[in-house]
Write a protein that holds these residues in place. Structure first.
Motif, PDB file in Angstrom:
ATOM      1  N   ALA A 187       3.855 -13.237 -20.722  1.00  0.00           N
ATOM      2  CA  ALA A 187       3.722 -12.764 -19.514  1.00  0.00           C
ATOM      3  C   ALA A 187       3.728 -11.431 -19.502  1.00  0.00           C
ATOM      4  CB  ALA A 187       4.773 -13.339 -18.672  1.00  0.00           C
ATOM      5  N   LEU A 188       4.664 -10.550 -20.168  1.00  0.00           N
ATOM      6  CA  LEU A 188       4.514  -9.158 -20.287  1.00  0.00           C
ATOM      7  C   LEU A 188       3.322  -9.035 -21.097  1.00  0.00           C
ATOM      8  CD1 LEU A 188       6.342  -6.578 -20.238  1.00  0.00           C
ATOM      9  CD2 LEU A 188       6.922  -6.908 -22.567  1.00  0.00           C
ATOM     10  N   GLY A 189       2.639  -9.317 -21.960  1.00  0.00           N
ATOM     11  CA  GLY A 189       1.525  -8.871 -22.539  1.00  0.00           C
ATOM     12  C   GLY A 189       0.274  -9.194 -21.673  1.00  0.00           C
ATOM     13  N   ALA A 190       0.228 -10.167 -20.609  1.00  0.00           N
ATOM     14  CA  ALA A 190      -0.632 -10.322 -19.651  1.00  0.00           C
ATOM     15  C   ALA A 190      -0.956  -9.361 -18.604  1.00  0.00           C
ATOM     16  CB  ALA A 190      -0.466 -11.847 -19.154  1.00  0.00           C
ATOM     17  N   GLY A 191       0.447  -8.829 -18.372  1.00  0.00           N
ATOM     18  CA  GLY A 191       0.671  -7.764 -17.308  1.00  0.00           C
ATOM     19  C   GLY A 191       0.191  -6.538 -17.872  1.00  0.00           C
ATOM     20  N   ILE A 192       0.525  -6.201 -19.044  1.00  0.00           N
ATOM     21  CA  ILE A 192       0.030  -4.928 -19.640  1.00  0.00           C
ATOM     22  C   ILE A 192      -1.479  -4.824 -19.906  1.00  0.00           C
ATOM     23  CG2 ILE A 192       0.196  -3.233 -21.594  1.00  0.00           C
ATOM     24  CD1 ILE A 192       2.979  -4.437 -21.944  1.00  0.00           C
ATOM     25  N   GLY A 193      -1.977  -6.177 -20.413  1.00  0.00           N
ATOM     26  CA  GLY A 193      -3.394  -6.132 -20.502  1.00  0.00           C
ATOM     27  C   GLY A 193      -4.181  -5.934 -19.195  1.00  0.00           C
ATOM     28  N   TYR A 194      -3.595  -6.292 -18.009  1.00  0.00           N
ATOM     29  CA  TYR A 194      -4.255  -6.163 -16.797  1.00  0.00           C
ATOM     30  C   TYR A 194      -4.097  -4.695 -16.122  1.00  0.00           C
ATOM     31  CZ  TYR A 194      -5.672  -7.187 -11.861  1.00  0.00           C
ATOM     32  OH  TYR A 194      -6.299  -7.000 -10.709  1.00  0.00           O
ATOM     33  N   GLY A 195      -2.947  -4.290 -16.416  1.00  0.00           N
ATOM     34  CA  GLY A 195      -2.629  -2.898 -15.881  1.00  0.00           C
ATOM     35  C   GLY A 195      -3.544  -1.819 -16.781  1.00  0.00           C
ATOM     36  N   VAL A 196      -3.669  -2.021 -18.201  1.00  0.00           N
ATOM     37  CA  VAL A 196      -4.569  -1.037 -18.820  1.00  0.00           C
ATOM     38  C   VAL A 196      -5.880  -0.852 -18.115  1.00  0.00           C
ATOM     39  CG1 VAL A 196      -5.616  -0.892 -20.909  1.00  0.00           C
ATOM     40  CG2 VAL A 196      -3.422  -1.446 -20.850  1.00  0.00           C
ATOM     41  N   ILE A 197      -6.426  -1.983 -17.559  1.00  0.00           N
ATOM     42  CA  ILE A 197      -7.766  -1.790 -16.922  1.00  0.00           C
ATOM     43  C   ILE A 197      -7.751  -1.526 -15.384  1.00  0.00           C
ATOM     44  CG2 ILE A 197      -9.997  -2.913 -16.511  1.00  0.00           C
ATOM     45  CD1 ILE A 197      -9.531  -2.108 -19.515  1.00  0.00           C
ATOM     46  N   ALA A 198      -6.534  -2.304 -14.829  1.00  0.00           N
ATOM     47  CA  ALA A 198      -6.695  -2.237 -13.295  1.00  0.00           C
ATOM     48  C   ALA A 198      -6.045  -0.842 -12.785  1.00  0.00           C
ATOM     49  CB  ALA A 198      -6.070  -3.486 -12.779  1.00  0.00           C
ATOM     50  N   ALA A 199      -4.900  -0.714 -13.667  1.00  0.00           N
ATOM     51  CA  ALA A 199      -4.253   0.866 -12.956  1.00  0.00           C
ATOM     52  C   ALA A 199      -5.249   1.841 -13.048  1.00  0.00           C
ATOM     53  CB  ALA A 199      -3.080   0.861 -13.805  1.00  0.00           C
ATOM     54  N   PRO A 200      -5.764   2.393 -13.882  1.00  0.00           N
ATOM     55  CA  PRO A 200      -6.718   3.561 -14.109  1.00  0.00           C
ATOM     56  C   PRO A 200      -7.909   3.209 -12.810  1.00  0.00           C
ATOM     57  CG  PRO A 200      -6.479   2.920 -16.198  1.00  0.00           C
ATOM     58  CD  PRO A 200      -5.914   1.828 -15.369  1.00  0.00           C
ATOM     59  N   ALA A 201      -8.521   2.117 -12.701  1.00  0.00           N
ATOM     60  CA  ALA A 201      -9.454   2.086 -11.507  1.00  0.00           C
ATOM     61  C   ALA A 201      -8.963   2.272 -10.459  1.00  0.00           C
ATOM     62  CB  ALA A 201     -10.017   0.537 -11.719  1.00  0.00           C
ATOM     63  N   MET A 202      -7.520   1.729 -10.058  1.00  0.00           N
ATOM     64  CA  MET A 202      -7.076   1.857  -8.818  1.00  0.00           C
ATOM     65  C   MET A 202      -6.823   3.216  -8.539  1.00  0.00           C
ATOM     66  SD  MET A 202      -4.404  -1.421  -8.774  1.00  0.00           S
ATOM     67  CE  MET A 202      -3.665  -0.811  -7.087  1.00  0.00           C
ATOM     68  N   LEU A 203      -5.948   4.050  -9.614  1.00  0.00           N
ATOM     69  CA  LEU A 203      -5.857   5.474  -9.315  1.00  0.00           C
ATOM     70  C   LEU A 203      -7.328   6.381  -9.119  1.00  0.00           C
ATOM     71  CD1 LEU A 203      -3.284   6.099 -12.203  1.00  0.00           C
ATOM     72  CD2 LEU A 203      -2.967   6.033  -9.799  1.00  0.00           C
ATOM     73  N   VAL A 204      -8.315   5.953  -9.767  1.00  0.00           N
ATOM     74  CA  VAL A 204      -9.605   6.642  -9.710  1.00  0.00           C
ATOM     75  C   VAL A 204     -10.164   6.166  -8.232  1.00  0.00           C
ATOM     76  CG1 VAL A 204     -12.086   6.800 -10.347  1.00  0.00           C
ATOM     77  CG2 VAL A 204     -10.159   6.854 -11.940  1.00  0.00           C
ATOM     78  N   GLY A 205     -10.106   4.940  -7.785  1.00  0.00           N
ATOM     79  CA  GLY A 205     -10.586   4.487  -6.440  1.00  0.00           C
ATOM     80  C   GLY A 205      -9.688   5.269  -5.332  1.00  0.00           C
ATOM     81  N   GLY A 206      -8.457   5.328  -5.627  1.00  0.00           N
ATOM     82  CA  GLY A 206      -7.590   6.028  -4.582  1.00  0.00           C
ATOM     83  C   GLY A 206      -7.761   7.152  -4.375  1.00  0.00           C
ATOM     84  N   ALA A 207      -7.924   7.953  -5.436  1.00  0.00           N
ATOM     85  CA  ALA A 207      -8.442   9.469  -5.399  1.00  0.00           C
ATOM     86  C   ALA A 207      -9.899   9.676  -4.728  1.00  0.00           C
ATOM     87  CB  ALA A 207      -8.505   9.951  -6.796  1.00  0.00           C
ATOM     88  N   VAL A 208     -10.636   9.022  -5.166  1.00  0.00           N
ATOM     89  CA  VAL A 208     -11.927   9.085  -4.222  1.00  0.00           C
ATOM     90  C   VAL A 208     -11.802   8.799  -2.929  1.00  0.00           C
ATOM     91  CG1 VAL A 208     -14.340   8.212  -4.085  1.00  0.00           C
ATOM     92  CG2 VAL A 208     -13.359   8.575  -6.460  1.00  0.00           C
ATOM     93  N   GLY A 209     -11.016   7.696  -2.539  1.00  0.00           N
ATOM     94  CA  GLY A 209     -10.633   7.557  -1.149  1.00  0.00           C
ATOM     95  C   GLY A 209     -10.118   8.649  -0.362  1.00  0.00           C
ATOM     96  N   ALA A 210      -9.173   9.021  -1.025  1.00  0.00           N
ATOM     97  CA  ALA A 210      -8.452  10.241  -0.385  1.00  0.00           C
ATOM     98  C   ALA A 210      -9.271  11.437  -0.254  1.00  0.00           C
ATOM     99  CB  ALA A 210      -7.192  10.628  -1.101  1.00  0.00           C
ATOM    100  N   ALA A 211     -10.153  11.589  -1.064  1.00  0.00           N
ATOM    101  CA  ALA A 211     -10.806  12.856  -0.987  1.00  0.00           C
ATOM    102  C   ALA A 211     -12.144  12.485   0.029  1.00  0.00           C
ATOM    103  CB  ALA A 211     -11.873  12.993  -2.154  1.00  0.00           C
ATOM    104  N   VAL A 212     -12.610  11.232   0.271  1.00  0.00           N
ATOM    105  CA  VAL A 212     -13.454  11.075   1.559  1.00  0.00           C
ATOM    106  C   VAL A 212     -12.762  10.891   2.576  1.00  0.00           C
ATOM    107  CG1 VAL A 212     -14.590   9.081   2.295  1.00  0.00           C
ATOM    108  CG2 VAL A 212     -14.907   9.438  -0.140  1.00  0.00           C
ATOM    109  N   GLY A 213     -11.530  10.612   2.761  1.00  0.00           N
ATOM    110  CA  GLY A 213     -10.666  10.591   3.923  1.00  0.00           C
ATOM    111  C   GLY A 213     -10.386  12.121   4.439  1.00  0.00           C
ATOM    112  N   ALA A 214     -10.006  12.843   3.346  1.00  0.00           N
ATOM    113  CA  ALA A 214      -9.608  14.288   3.779  1.00  0.00           C
ATOM    114  C   ALA A 214     -11.059  15.054   4.387  1.00  0.00           C
ATOM    115  CB  ALA A 214      -9.303  14.964   2.547  1.00  0.00           C
ATOM    116  N   VAL A 215     -12.094  14.470   3.859  1.00  0.00           N
ATOM    117  CA  VAL A 215     -13.527  15.384   4.583  1.00  0.00           C
ATOM    118  C   VAL A 215     -13.854  14.833   5.813  1.00  0.00           C
ATOM    119  CG1 VAL A 215     -16.011  15.524   4.208  1.00  0.00           C
ATOM    120  CG2 VAL A 215     -14.257  15.755   2.195  1.00  0.00           C
ATOM    121  N   GLU A 216     -13.566  13.551   6.003  1.00  0.00           N
ATOM    122  CA  GLU A 216     -13.696  12.656   7.208  1.00  0.00           C
ATOM    123  C   GLU A 216     -12.841  13.514   8.456  1.00  0.00           C
ATOM    124  OE1 GLU A 216     -13.872   8.767   7.243  1.00  0.00           O
ATOM    125  OE2 GLU A 216     -15.560   8.413   6.040  1.00  0.00           O
TER     126      GLU A 216
END
Length: 254
Positions: free
Chosen positions: A218-247
């Motif tokens: 279970a720990l390995g599965a969580g780490i494997g998912y987080g390695v890919i998903a976490a950066p994507a979530m951070l990037v997506g959140g940052a892009v969304g925050a920038a769009v929201g600030a402009v709007e």
């Protein structure tokens, strides 16, 4: 036979004389008062009601702590949540009045999410029926706290309160949308990464079998998912925050 009478002293004789004088003068004073013309009094225009209570004061109304406050007082009262953002016309932003945040602005109260709703900034949706109420409250409180902190920072940078509320709501809402989109886009890759992590965890947990197969897998599965998903979530959140600030910065309606 006459009773014995004490001889009159000088004090007794003086008292008797005073009584006789008063008795003789009193009728004259009464008669004079009856014949005299009535005394006229000036009318000063002051009327005092007969039933007036001297010294009575109006009772002081008790303040209900749950009563609604004014918009300004409600917004900057961190002891309780406010009903919503400042509803005022959004004036144009003057860049000349803006400066780096000095964090001297008063605290901003978080916004209360409507009953049965999940509110993340400008995003609001029905809370799923399967989601426990306490988890819903935690999500709403976390999002509202982040939004209020951002609004306070914008206030201290010179933004109008209505504009600060609008930008803060857009940033938090669009960041949540961006993180969700980023996670969704990489979900196939994240799923594959989770499988690889689970297999790796299974092998690594074999020496500690059978418990190692469960825990380490279970720990390995969580780490494997987080390695890919976490950066994507951070990037997506940052892009969304920038769009929201402009709007929020360019918004022209409340």
């Amino acid at each position: 036979m006459h009773g014995h009478r004490e001889p009159a002293t000088g004090r007794t004789l003086a008292a008797r004389a005073a009584i006789v004088a008063v008795a003789g003068v009193a009728p004259v004073l009464v008669q004079s008062a009856a014949n005299a013309a009535p005394i006229e009094t000036a009318d000063v225009g002051v009327s005092i009601p007969v039933d007036a209570h001297v010294g009575a004061v109006a009772p002081i109304a008790e303040v209900d702590p749950a009563a609604p406050l004014s918009v300004a007082a409600e917004r900057n009262d961190p002891t309780r949540k406010r009903s919503g953002a400042v509803q005022a016309p959004l004036v144009g932003v003057d860049p000349g009045t803006l400066h780096l945040p000095d964090f001297s602005a008063p605290a901003v109260a978080p916004i209360q999410a409507p009953e049965g709703k999940i509110r993340v900034g400008s995003v609001q949706m029905d809370a799923p029926e399967w989601l426990p109420a306490d988890i819903t409250a935690q999500v709403n409180d976390g999002a509202a706290g982040a939004e209020a902190s951002l609004a306070q920072t914008l206030d201290s940078a010179g933004f109008d309160p209505a504009r600060s509320d609008r930008i803060a709501a857009e940033v938090v809402g669009k960041a949540a949308i961006g993180a969700s989109v980023g996670s969704t886009l990489v979900s196939p890759l994240a799923g594959t990464s989770a499988l690889i992590g689970a297999a790796t965890g299974f092998v690594a947990g074999t020496p500690f079998a059978p418990a190692g197969w469960v825990v380490v897998t279970a720990l390995g599965a969580g780490i494997g998912y987080g390695v890919i998903a976490a950066p994507a979530m951070l990037v997506g959140g940052a892009v969304g925050a920038a769009v929201g600030a402009v709007e929020g910065y360019n918004a022209v309606t409340p």
